[in-house]
Design a protein around this motif. Structure first.
Motif, PDB file in Angstrom:
ATOM      1  N   LYS A  37       0.809  -1.218   0.000  1.00  0.00           N
ATOM      2  CA  LYS A  37       0.000   0.000   0.000  1.00  0.00           C
ATOM      3  C   LYS A  37       0.845   1.273   0.000  1.00  0.00           C
ATOM      4  O   LYS A  37       0.311   2.367  -0.229  1.00  0.00           O
ATOM      5  CB  LYS A  37      -0.946  -0.003   1.208  1.00  0.00           C
ATOM      6  CG  LYS A  37      -1.898  -1.210   1.252  1.00  0.00           C
ATOM      7  CD  LYS A  37      -2.666  -1.419  -0.033  1.00  0.00           C
ATOM      8  CE  LYS A  37      -3.723  -2.503   0.065  1.00  0.00           C
ATOM      9  NZ  LYS A  37      -3.208  -3.852   0.268  1.00  0.00           N
ATOM     10  N   HIS A  38       2.148   1.149   0.248  1.00  0.00           N
ATOM     11  CA  HIS A  38       3.020   2.323   0.181  1.00  0.00           C
ATOM     12  C   HIS A  38       3.455   2.577  -1.262  1.00  0.00           C
ATOM     13  O   HIS A  38       3.378   3.702  -1.758  1.00  0.00           O
ATOM     14  CB  HIS A  38       4.228   2.134   1.087  1.00  0.00           C
ATOM     15  CG  HIS A  38       5.196   3.276   1.078  1.00  0.00           C
ATOM     16  ND1 HIS A  38       4.831   4.560   1.419  1.00  0.00           N
ATOM     17  CD2 HIS A  38       6.511   3.327   0.765  1.00  0.00           C
ATOM     18  CE1 HIS A  38       5.889   5.359   1.326  1.00  0.00           C
ATOM     19  NE2 HIS A  38       6.916   4.641   0.932  1.00  0.00           N
ATOM     20  N   SER A  39       3.892   1.526  -1.943  1.00  0.00           N
ATOM     21  CA  SER A  39       4.396   1.684  -3.310  1.00  0.00           C
ATOM     22  C   SER A  39       3.326   1.424  -4.365  1.00  0.00           C
ATOM     23  O   SER A  39       3.501   1.776  -5.533  1.00  0.00           O
ATOM     24  CB  SER A  39       5.553   0.715  -3.541  1.00  0.00           C
ATOM     25  OG  SER A  39       5.091  -0.627  -3.503  1.00  0.00           O
ATOM     26  N   LEU A  40       2.210   0.785  -3.970  1.00  0.00           N
ATOM     27  CA  LEU A  40       1.144   0.342  -4.870  1.00  0.00           C
ATOM     28  C   LEU A  40       1.636  -0.689  -5.876  1.00  0.00           C
ATOM     29  O   LEU A  40       1.017  -0.902  -6.931  1.00  0.00           O
ATOM     30  CB  LEU A  40       0.484   1.527  -5.587  1.00  0.00           C
ATOM     31  CG  LEU A  40      -0.330   2.466  -4.701  1.00  0.00           C
ATOM     32  CD1 LEU A  40      -0.956   3.586  -5.522  1.00  0.00           C
ATOM     33  CD2 LEU A  40      -1.418   1.700  -3.953  1.00  0.00           C
ATOM     34  N   GLU A  41       2.728  -1.378  -5.550  1.00  0.00           N
ATOM     35  CA  GLU A  41       3.236  -2.456  -6.394  1.00  0.00           C
ATOM     36  C   GLU A  41       2.676  -3.794  -5.912  1.00  0.00           C
ATOM     37  O   GLU A  41       2.519  -4.019  -4.711  1.00  0.00           O
ATOM     38  CB  GLU A  41       4.764  -2.492  -6.350  1.00  0.00           C
ATOM     39  CG  GLU A  41       5.426  -1.254  -6.930  1.00  0.00           C
ATOM     40  CD  GLU A  41       6.937  -1.296  -6.768  1.00  0.00           C
ATOM     41  OE1 GLU A  41       7.436  -2.244  -6.111  1.00  0.00           O
ATOM     42  OE2 GLU A  41       7.615  -0.401  -7.297  1.00  0.00           O
ATOM     43  N   THR A  42       2.389  -4.679  -6.851  1.00  0.00           N
ATOM     44  CA  THR A  42       2.007  -6.050  -6.502  1.00  0.00           C
ATOM     45  C   THR A  42       3.264  -6.808  -6.114  1.00  0.00           C
ATOM     46  O   THR A  42       4.206  -6.922  -6.915  1.00  0.00           O
ATOM     47  CB  THR A  42       1.297  -6.743  -7.669  1.00  0.00           C
ATOM     48  OG1 THR A  42       0.081  -6.045  -7.956  1.00  0.00           O
ATOM     49  CG2 THR A  42       0.967  -8.190  -7.327  1.00  0.00           C
ATOM     50  N   MET A 344      -3.941   5.575   2.438  1.00  0.00           N
ATOM     51  CA  MET A 344      -5.236   4.911   2.544  1.00  0.00           C
ATOM     52  C   MET A 344      -5.155   3.541   1.877  1.00  0.00           C
ATOM     53  O   MET A 344      -4.162   3.188   1.259  1.00  0.00           O
ATOM     54  CB  MET A 344      -6.322   5.782   1.940  1.00  0.00           C
ATOM     55  CG  MET A 344      -6.534   7.084   2.719  1.00  0.00           C
ATOM     56  SD  MET A 344      -7.920   8.076   2.109  1.00  0.00           S
ATOM     57  CE  MET A 344      -9.310   7.027   2.562  1.00  0.00           C
ATOM     58  N   ILE A 345      -6.196   2.765   2.012  1.00  0.00           N
ATOM     59  CA  ILE A 345      -6.146   1.371   1.594  1.00  0.00           C
ATOM     60  C   ILE A 345      -6.070   1.230   0.079  1.00  0.00           C
ATOM     61  O   ILE A 345      -5.530   0.240  -0.426  1.00  0.00           O
ATOM     62  CB  ILE A 345      -7.351   0.581   2.159  1.00  0.00           C
ATOM     63  CG1 ILE A 345      -7.112  -0.928   2.054  1.00  0.00           C
ATOM     64  CG2 ILE A 345      -8.642   1.016   1.470  1.00  0.00           C
ATOM     65  CD1 ILE A 345      -5.969  -1.443   2.895  1.00  0.00           C
ATOM     66  N   SER A 346      -6.570   2.211  -0.677  1.00  0.00           N
ATOM     67  CA  SER A 346      -6.570   2.087  -2.134  1.00  0.00           C
ATOM     68  C   SER A 346      -6.734   3.458  -2.780  1.00  0.00           C
ATOM     69  O   SER A 346      -7.254   4.399  -2.153  1.00  0.00           O
ATOM     70  CB  SER A 346      -7.728   1.188  -2.600  1.00  0.00           C
ATOM     71  OG  SER A 346      -8.971   1.827  -2.359  1.00  0.00           O
ATOM     72  N   ALA A 349     -10.402   4.513  -2.601  1.00  0.00           N
ATOM     73  CA  ALA A 349     -10.822   5.087  -1.320  1.00  0.00           C
ATOM     74  C   ALA A 349     -10.346   6.530  -1.195  1.00  0.00           C
ATOM     75  O   ALA A 349     -11.078   7.405  -0.703  1.00  0.00           O
ATOM     76  CB  ALA A 349     -10.278   4.250  -0.168  1.00  0.00           C
ATOM     77  N   ALA A 350      -9.118   6.796  -1.638  1.00  0.00           N
ATOM     78  CA  ALA A 350      -8.588   8.163  -1.581  1.00  0.00           C
ATOM     79  C   ALA A 350      -9.387   9.093  -2.490  1.00  0.00           C
ATOM     80  O   ALA A 350      -9.689  10.242  -2.127  1.00  0.00           O
ATOM     81  CB  ALA A 350      -7.110   8.163  -1.970  1.00  0.00           C
ATOM     82  N   GLN A 376      -1.121  13.609  -5.256  1.00  0.00           N
ATOM     83  CA  GLN A 376      -0.879  13.025  -6.575  1.00  0.00           C
ATOM     84  C   GLN A 376      -2.111  12.267  -7.027  1.00  0.00           C
ATOM     85  O   GLN A 376      -2.563  11.336  -6.361  1.00  0.00           O
ATOM     86  CB  GLN A 376       0.326  12.082  -6.521  1.00  0.00           C
ATOM     87  CG  GLN A 376       0.684  11.472  -7.868  1.00  0.00           C
ATOM     88  CD  GLN A 376       1.899  10.574  -7.781  1.00  0.00           C
ATOM     89  OE1 GLN A 376       2.596  10.559  -6.779  1.00  0.00           O
ATOM     90  NE2 GLN A 376       2.156   9.823  -8.833  1.00  0.00           N
ATOM     91  N   GLN A 377      -2.682  12.668  -8.135  1.00  0.00           N
ATOM     92  CA  GLN A 377      -3.846  11.970  -8.668  1.00  0.00           C
ATOM     93  C   GLN A 377      -3.473  10.515  -8.971  1.00  0.00           C
ATOM     94  O   GLN A 377      -2.396  10.238  -9.482  1.00  0.00           O
ATOM     95  CB  GLN A 377      -4.345  12.662  -9.935  1.00  0.00           C
ATOM     96  CG  GLN A 377      -4.888  14.058  -9.702  1.00  0.00           C
ATOM     97  CD  GLN A 377      -6.078  14.065  -8.750  1.00  0.00           C
ATOM     98  OE1 GLN A 377      -7.011  13.288  -8.927  1.00  0.00           O
ATOM     99  NE2 GLN A 377      -6.043  14.921  -7.752  1.00  0.00           N
ATOM    100  N   GLY A 378      -4.384   9.619  -8.639  1.00  0.00           N
ATOM    101  CA  GLY A 378      -4.113   8.205  -8.865  1.00  0.00           C
ATOM    102  C   GLY A 378      -3.417   7.521  -7.708  1.00  0.00           C
ATOM    103  O   GLY A 378      -3.276   6.296  -7.707  1.00  0.00           O
ATOM    104  N   SER A 379      -3.014   8.300  -6.702  1.00  0.00           N
ATOM    105  CA  SER A 379      -2.356   7.700  -5.543  1.00  0.00           C
ATOM    106  C   SER A 379      -3.400   7.330  -4.496  1.00  0.00           C
ATOM    107  O   SER A 379      -4.583   7.625  -4.638  1.00  0.00           O
ATOM    108  CB  SER A 379      -1.339   8.664  -4.944  1.00  0.00           C
ATOM    109  OG  SER A 379      -1.987   9.668  -4.180  1.00  0.00           O
ATOM    110  N   ASN A 380      -2.933   6.690  -3.419  1.00  0.00           N
ATOM    111  CA  ASN A 380      -3.837   6.379  -2.303  1.00  0.00           C
ATOM    112  C   ASN A 380      -3.541   7.266  -1.105  1.00  0.00           C
ATOM    113  O   ASN A 380      -3.809   6.885   0.042  1.00  0.00           O
ATOM    114  CB  ASN A 380      -3.747   4.901  -1.923  1.00  0.00           C
ATOM    115  CG  ASN A 380      -2.343   4.490  -1.513  1.00  0.00           C
ATOM    116  OD1 ASN A 380      -1.369   5.166  -1.841  1.00  0.00           O
ATOM    117  ND2 ASN A 380      -2.230   3.379  -0.804  1.00  0.00           N
TER     118      ASN A 380
END
Length: 506
Positions: A37-42, A344-346, A349-350, A376-380
């Protein structure tokens, strides 16, 4: 000490698969992506249960788990819970690292959650064999018809528990369902949130090693896709559903529960928690607590401070103190100790929260004191946001940001002169979980307790205050039933009466 972004226990748990009737098995459905959830990487794939595997877990729980768990001696239940507590304590940093990855928690919050879960297991062990309300004995001879009769009333296991845990405290709130189920003598099926499924599988290893692997059908831990979620709440054979999550989903579960309404449902749902700072309160203590309680966990708690009511006599000082405190909240890498602001979780949600903030700031009378933006748009990530509301509470609570559950890092400030009017404003809303009031007045504290339609009223602390041993639950849209180990054990039990005609005994 900083947390590592790797966890050998997490990798081992994912490789082991699901826990079905106390055994590790491969998932038969497509895996879920485990997203950092920090990097949004799988960073990994999580095995998931198929519809057939969920059905098998229910069948095993009914045919094997119910008799095996009901007959498990009290001392053995206590031993399992104590062993689980000890094993979780020993794996503290492995679990905390996994929480940081899958839930986006800061290092301090992740370690804090594991410490609480360790204590929750221990509290459940201590409560085995006790009941606050369901166990009693007595004589009935006070009336002539009862002469010679005595009775014993004792709790028995309700049966198979379907436990559905949320993403915000995926370990401790899972333990708040699993632990009381074991203590009560009930088999349990846990469905973790699809956003945070991995730590639940790690818990499965701990439960198996604690002794439940030797109890047939005692537990299953089944990450699953949303399409299969109804199987956890509608399958015949489930005797009790314990759900933590949104009001919409929770009340929908209750409406569709199997057994024509005979299946028990325990719901811990949402809120838009208020904190009141009354005249004469300790402003420094109140604002410090509110800043932490409104923005820790990125505000993703059903009792996170959302609406703050400041008495006009202290409002300027309190507003200045909160503005300074929120602007100074530590940001940065969540792996580093001391960081408070988490993602945030996703991104979804943000984005939803950012839309509510934008809607409020477009209305007359609302103004941002701190934040109000999404960096940043698209971030959580949503910046910690402090907003001043218009003087009219009617106008303020017309905005969804105030009236609905924000579930994110935002706090709205309101000013008042009439404390009873604040109580009326809070009671007019749909939620009833917890409210906090800071006041030096014992009379005001009692008025709050007597008038607020809440599950809990917290005096001289934030509504976010929850000790794991205490009774915890809400009213209105915030749920029904209680959590807290001894209270949840009662929820997972049914009373049975033995009436004894002593005159006919040998």
């Amino acid at each position: 000490m900083a947390l590592s972004r790797t966890s050998s226990a997490l990798n081992s748990a994912l490789a082991s698969g699901l826990w079905l009737a106390g055994r590790a098995v491969a998932g038969a459905a497509p895996p879920l992506a485990l997203v950092d959830k920090h990097s949004l990487e799988t960073v990994a794939e999580v095995p998931t249960a198929s519809a057939d595997q969920i059905a098998s877990a229910v069948t095993a729980g009914v045919t094997e788990g119910k008799p095996a768990m009901a007959s498990l001696p009290l001392a053995a239940r206590r031993d399992v819970l104590n062993a689980a507590s000890g094993a979780l304590a020993a794996a503290r940093d492995d679990f905390a690292s996994a929480l940081m990855i899958e839930a986006g928690k800061t290092a301090d919050a992740a370690r804090g959650e594991i410490d609480r879960a360790v204590a929750t297991f221990r509290l459940c062990a201590d409560a085995v064999g006790s009941s606050r309300s369901l166990e009693e004995a007595g004589r009935l001879g006070a009336h002539p018809s009862g002469a010679g009769y005595e009775y014993v009333r004792r709790p028995f296991p309700i049966g198979l528990i379907s436990a559905i845990a949320p993403f915000n405290f995926p370990v401790n709130l899972a333990v708040h369902k699993i632990g009381p189920a074991i203590a009560a003598g009930c088999p349990v099926i846990l469905k973790p949130s699809p956003a945070t499924p991995a730590t639940a599988l790690m818990l499965g290893k701990i439960l198996a090693d604690a002794g439940l692997a030797d109890v047939p059908g005692s537990f299953s831990i089944l990450p699953a896709h949303d399409d299969d979620a109804p199987l956890f709440t509608s399958s015949p054979g489930i005797d009790c559903i314990s759900f933590t999550g949104s009001p919409k989903v929770g009340w929908g579960i209750k409406a569709s529960a199997p057994g024509a309404g005979r299946t028990k449902v325990v719901l811990e749902l949402g809120g838009n928690a208020a904190a009141i700072v009354d005249a004469g309160a300790d402003v420094a203590a109140a604002t410090s607590a509110i800043a932490r309680a409104g923005f820790g966990q990125a505000g993703q708690s059903c009792i996170s401070v959302q609406n703050v009511f400041l008495h006009s006599s202290i409002a300027p000082a309190a507003t200045d103190a909160l503005t300074t405190a929120v602007a100074a909240l530590p940001r940065g890498d969540p792996a580093e100790p001391g960081v408070v602001c988490a993602p945030m979780i996703s991104p979804a949600a943000a984005a939803a929260l950012a839309d509510k903030i934008s809607d409020a700031l477009a209305r007359p009378g609302f103004s941002a004191l701190v934040g109000g933006d999404r960096p940043q748009q698209g971030s959580n990530v949503v910046s910690p946001t402090l907003i001043a509301a218009p003087p009219s509470t009617t106008d303020a609570f017309d905005a969804p940001l105030c009236a609905e559950e924000a579930f994110g890092p935002v706090v709205i400030l309101h000013t008042f002169d009439d404390l009873d009017a604040v109580f009326d404003t809070i009671n007019a809303g749909p939620f009833g979980l917890q409210t906090g009031i800071f006041t030096p007045s014992l009379a005001a504290a009692h008025r709050a307790f007597n008038k607020l339609d809440m599950g809990g009223v917290v005096i001289n602390d934030v509504p976010t205050t929850r000790m794991d041993a205490m009774p915890y639950g809400g009213v209105k849209d915030s749920g029904e039933g209680f959590e807290g180990p001894t209270y949840a054990i009662d929820e997972f039990s049914v009373p049975r009466l033995m009436l004894i005609n002593t005159g006919s005994l040998l």
